[in-house]
Scaffold this motif. Sequence first.
Motif, PDB file in Angstrom:
ATOM      1  N   ALA A  83       0.793  -1.193   0.047  1.00 17.28           N
ATOM      2  CA  ALA A  83      -0.081   0.070   0.078  1.00 17.28           C
ATOM      3  C   ALA A  83       0.852   1.342   0.001  1.00 17.28           C
ATOM      4  N   GLU A  84       2.179   1.164   0.724  1.00 12.47           N
ATOM      5  CA  GLU A  84       2.845   2.265   0.778  1.00 12.47           C
ATOM      6  C   GLU A  84       3.310   2.667  -0.721  1.00 12.47           C
ATOM      7  N   ARG A  85       3.578   1.782  -1.476  1.00  7.98           N
ATOM      8  CA  ARG A  85       4.282   2.067  -2.822  1.00  7.98           C
ATOM      9  C   ARG A  85       3.031   2.000  -4.071  1.00  7.98           C
ATOM     10  N   GLY A  86       1.750   2.125  -3.415  1.00  7.66           N
ATOM     11  CA  GLY A  86       0.793   2.543  -4.411  1.00  7.66           C
ATOM     12  C   GLY A  86       0.327   1.139  -5.303  1.00  7.66           C
ATOM     13  N   LYS A  87       0.857  -0.175  -4.665  1.00  5.64           N
ATOM     14  CA  LYS A  87       0.662  -1.310  -5.672  1.00  5.64           C
ATOM     15  C   LYS A  87      -0.883  -2.030  -5.099  1.00  5.64           C
ATOM     16  N   LEU A  88      -1.407  -1.520  -4.207  1.00  7.75           N
ATOM     17  CA  LEU A  88      -2.743  -1.674  -3.657  1.00  7.75           C
ATOM     18  C   LEU A  88      -3.293  -0.662  -2.636  1.00  7.75           C
ATOM     19  N   ARG A  89      -4.680  -0.570  -2.652  1.00  8.48           N
ATOM     20  CA  ARG A  89      -5.313   0.432  -1.558  1.00  8.48           C
ATOM     21  C   ARG A  89      -5.998  -0.576  -0.488  1.00  8.48           C
ATOM     22  N   LEU A  90      -5.980  -0.072   0.590  1.00  7.43           N
ATOM     23  CA  LEU A  90      -6.601  -0.909   1.500  1.00  7.43           C
ATOM     24  C   LEU A  90      -8.265  -0.674   1.384  1.00  7.43           C
ATOM     25  N   SER A  91      -8.723   0.269   0.839  1.00  2.00           N
ATOM     26  CA  SER A  91      -9.993   0.483   0.544  1.00  2.00           C
ATOM     27  C   SER A  91     -10.385  -0.256  -0.899  1.00  2.00           C
ATOM     28  N   ASP A  92      -9.484  -0.976  -1.471  1.00  2.00           N
ATOM     29  CA  ASP A  92      -9.880  -1.933  -2.794  1.00  2.00           C
ATOM     30  C   ASP A  92     -10.832  -2.799  -2.408  1.00  2.00           C
ATOM     31  N   ASP A 187      -5.738 -15.570   3.278  1.00  2.00           N
ATOM     32  CA  ASP A 187      -4.954 -16.041   2.145  1.00  2.00           C
ATOM     33  C   ASP A 187      -5.395 -15.225   1.153  1.00  2.00           C
ATOM     34  N   VAL A 188      -6.535 -14.478   1.162  1.00  2.00           N
ATOM     35  CA  VAL A 188      -6.705 -13.496  -0.215  1.00  2.00           C
ATOM     36  C   VAL A 188      -5.973 -12.316  -0.203  1.00  2.00           C
ATOM     37  N   VAL A 189      -5.413 -11.911   1.023  1.00  2.00           N
ATOM     38  CA  VAL A 189      -4.334 -10.772   0.799  1.00  2.00           C
ATOM     39  C   VAL A 189      -3.174 -11.084   0.438  1.00  2.00           C
ATOM     40  N   ALA A 190      -2.756 -12.375   1.068  1.00  2.00           N
ATOM     41  CA  ALA A 190      -1.651 -12.991   0.307  1.00  2.00           C
ATOM     42  C   ALA A 190      -1.501 -13.216  -1.256  1.00  2.00           C
ATOM     43  N   ALA A 191      -2.448 -13.633  -1.626  1.00  2.00           N
ATOM     44  CA  ALA A 191      -2.600 -13.648  -3.072  1.00  2.00           C
ATOM     45  C   ALA A 191      -2.659 -12.552  -3.886  1.00  2.00           C
ATOM     46  N   ILE A 192      -3.267 -11.332  -3.207  1.00  2.00           N
ATOM     47  CA  ILE A 192      -3.207 -10.107  -3.603  1.00  2.00           C
ATOM     48  C   ILE A 192      -1.652  -9.565  -3.874  1.00  2.00           C
ATOM     49  N   VAL A 196       0.046  -8.200  -7.067  1.00  2.00           N
ATOM     50  CA  VAL A 196       0.403  -6.783  -7.352  1.00  2.00           C
ATOM     51  C   VAL A 196       2.015  -6.555  -7.444  1.00  2.00           C
ATOM     52  N   THR A 197       2.801  -7.609  -6.784  1.00  2.00           N
ATOM     53  CA  THR A 197       4.402  -7.384  -6.764  1.00  2.00           C
ATOM     54  C   THR A 197       4.851  -8.661  -7.899  1.00  2.00           C
ATOM     55  N   ASP A 198       4.038  -9.283  -8.402  1.00  2.00           N
ATOM     56  CA  ASP A 198       4.391 -10.668  -9.457  1.00  2.00           C
ATOM     57  C   ASP A 198       5.502 -11.368  -8.883  1.00  2.00           C
ATOM     58  N   THR A 199       5.146 -11.563  -7.585  1.00  2.00           N
ATOM     59  CA  THR A 199       6.237 -12.345  -6.853  1.00  2.00           C
ATOM     60  C   THR A 199       5.468 -13.607  -6.191  1.00  2.00           C
ATOM     61  N   GLU A 200       6.033 -14.751  -6.172  1.00  2.00           N
ATOM     62  CA  GLU A 200       5.553 -15.531  -5.153  1.00  2.00           C
ATOM     63  C   GLU A 200       5.706 -15.119  -3.608  1.00  2.00           C
ATOM     64  N   TYR A 201       4.586 -15.362  -2.986  1.00  2.00           N
ATOM     65  CA  TYR A 201       4.403 -14.933  -1.754  1.00  2.00           C
ATOM     66  C   TYR A 201       5.705 -15.154  -0.905  1.00  2.00           C
ATOM     67  N   ARG A 206      10.537 -13.260   2.068  1.00  2.00           N
ATOM     68  CA  ARG A 206      11.971 -13.228   2.331  1.00  2.00           C
ATOM     69  C   ARG A 206      12.700 -12.076   1.755  1.00  2.00           C
ATOM     70  N   GLU A 207      12.365 -11.565   0.867  1.00  2.00           N
ATOM     71  CA  GLU A 207      13.101 -10.224   0.283  1.00  2.00           C
ATOM     72  C   GLU A 207      12.710  -9.114   1.146  1.00  2.00           C
ATOM     73  N   ARG A 208      11.641  -8.788   1.301  1.00  2.00           N
ATOM     74  CA  ARG A 208      11.201  -7.493   1.768  1.00  2.00           C
ATOM     75  C   ARG A 208      11.087  -7.339   3.250  1.00  2.00           C
ATOM     76  N   ILE A 209      11.039  -8.513   3.947  1.00  2.00           N
ATOM     77  CA  ILE A 209      10.726  -8.398   5.463  1.00  2.00           C
ATOM     78  C   ILE A 209      11.757  -9.206   5.967  1.00  2.00           C
TER      79      ILE A 209
END
Length: 392
Positions: A83-92, A187-192, A196-201, A206-209
């Motif tokens: 959300a910080e990077r504009g890839k999704l909105r919490l209100s979506d 699971d829905v949020v993880a799939a989103i 939006v990142t085109d990366t396996e969850y 691993r990369e971002r956290i």
Amino acid sequence: MKNCVILGDSKKFSRVINSVNGRIERGVLPGVTLRVMLNGECVLDYTAGYSNIEEKIPLRRDSVFRLASMTKPITAAAALWCAERGKLRLSDKISKYFPAFARSRVGKLDGRGKVAALGAAEREITVEDILTHSSGLGSGEVGDAQFASFPRAHVRTPREAVEHYGEWLLDFSPGTSQMYSPLAALDVVAAIVEKVTDTEYESFLRERIFLPLGMTDTGYNLTEEQYGRVVKMYRLGDSADKLEPHEMGREGHDGFPAGAVSGCTAMFGTACDYTRFAQMLCGDGEFGGQRVLSPESVRLMRAPHFKNGFAGMDEYSNWGYTVRVRQRQTENVQELSPLSYGWSGAYNTHFWVDPELKIVGVYMSNMSNAGGAGAITAFEFECDVMRSLKDK
């Protein structure tokens, strides 16, 4: 106690240590690792008991536990990162990413215990509904009945799970009540996040956290060496006075295939690793010189989202994004400071963060029927730590 490792002020925290030692000595707790941080400093690091009782394998400070629902706050952090990077909105609306959810309906159980549709939901589910457990997806008896026939043993990724959930009936219309969704909605949020990142969850986490925070022993698929440090699962027998083995193999969660990735559960990790994650939250998104989230995102995550009296809430707690936020401090009922927040896992893991007093508490054991967020062990740990810190 024999077979223990203590770092920090053992005298100051004697009531904490004595409480868990008493359970281990009575044979109702296999072993435990505790960590308490205060203003960024470790004031208690305690490990005692066994990783494997039958083989007398001592629990280690780097033993690996099944985190169960302590996976969920990590999923919330992943969503906030996006959300910080504009890839999704919490209100979506989640139908933006998975169109089947545009047709969500509410259900009930009929007189035979079968799921029956009542009609269309009053509105669609949003990302925020899921993060606050107010979506109605997999939240009650309707969700439980549908999950009972869900082929979870063959589902390995969040996207595979979501392919099924889009057809599920909801327990209530989104935003009208709060009811915990243990094994479905996140699971829905993880799939989103994947979409939006085109990366396996798992790779995204691993990369971002995980790597920025130094969480090298956390994930869904472990190395052989890490699997060798996974503690054996136990359960209390029917008389509640004796431990019995609960065989799980390499499953992260009962009924899930080994290596399954989920936004809800199935993650493995150590007490040290999860402490780093919790310290990041306590540090308003930063730990060890690495910024994972903005202060604004952390404040959103820990903010109470419901008005007093909202359906499904009690007077002592509220919900942030996947974390329970404490509202009232009452002796012997709820002793954490108001606005402290955290969550637990079904297998007897627990954490909390006090943003005002800068306290982080992490409790790790693995028992399959200890009670999750309602576990007496989690309650005792919170009370004992807060009382110890108040002692002169």
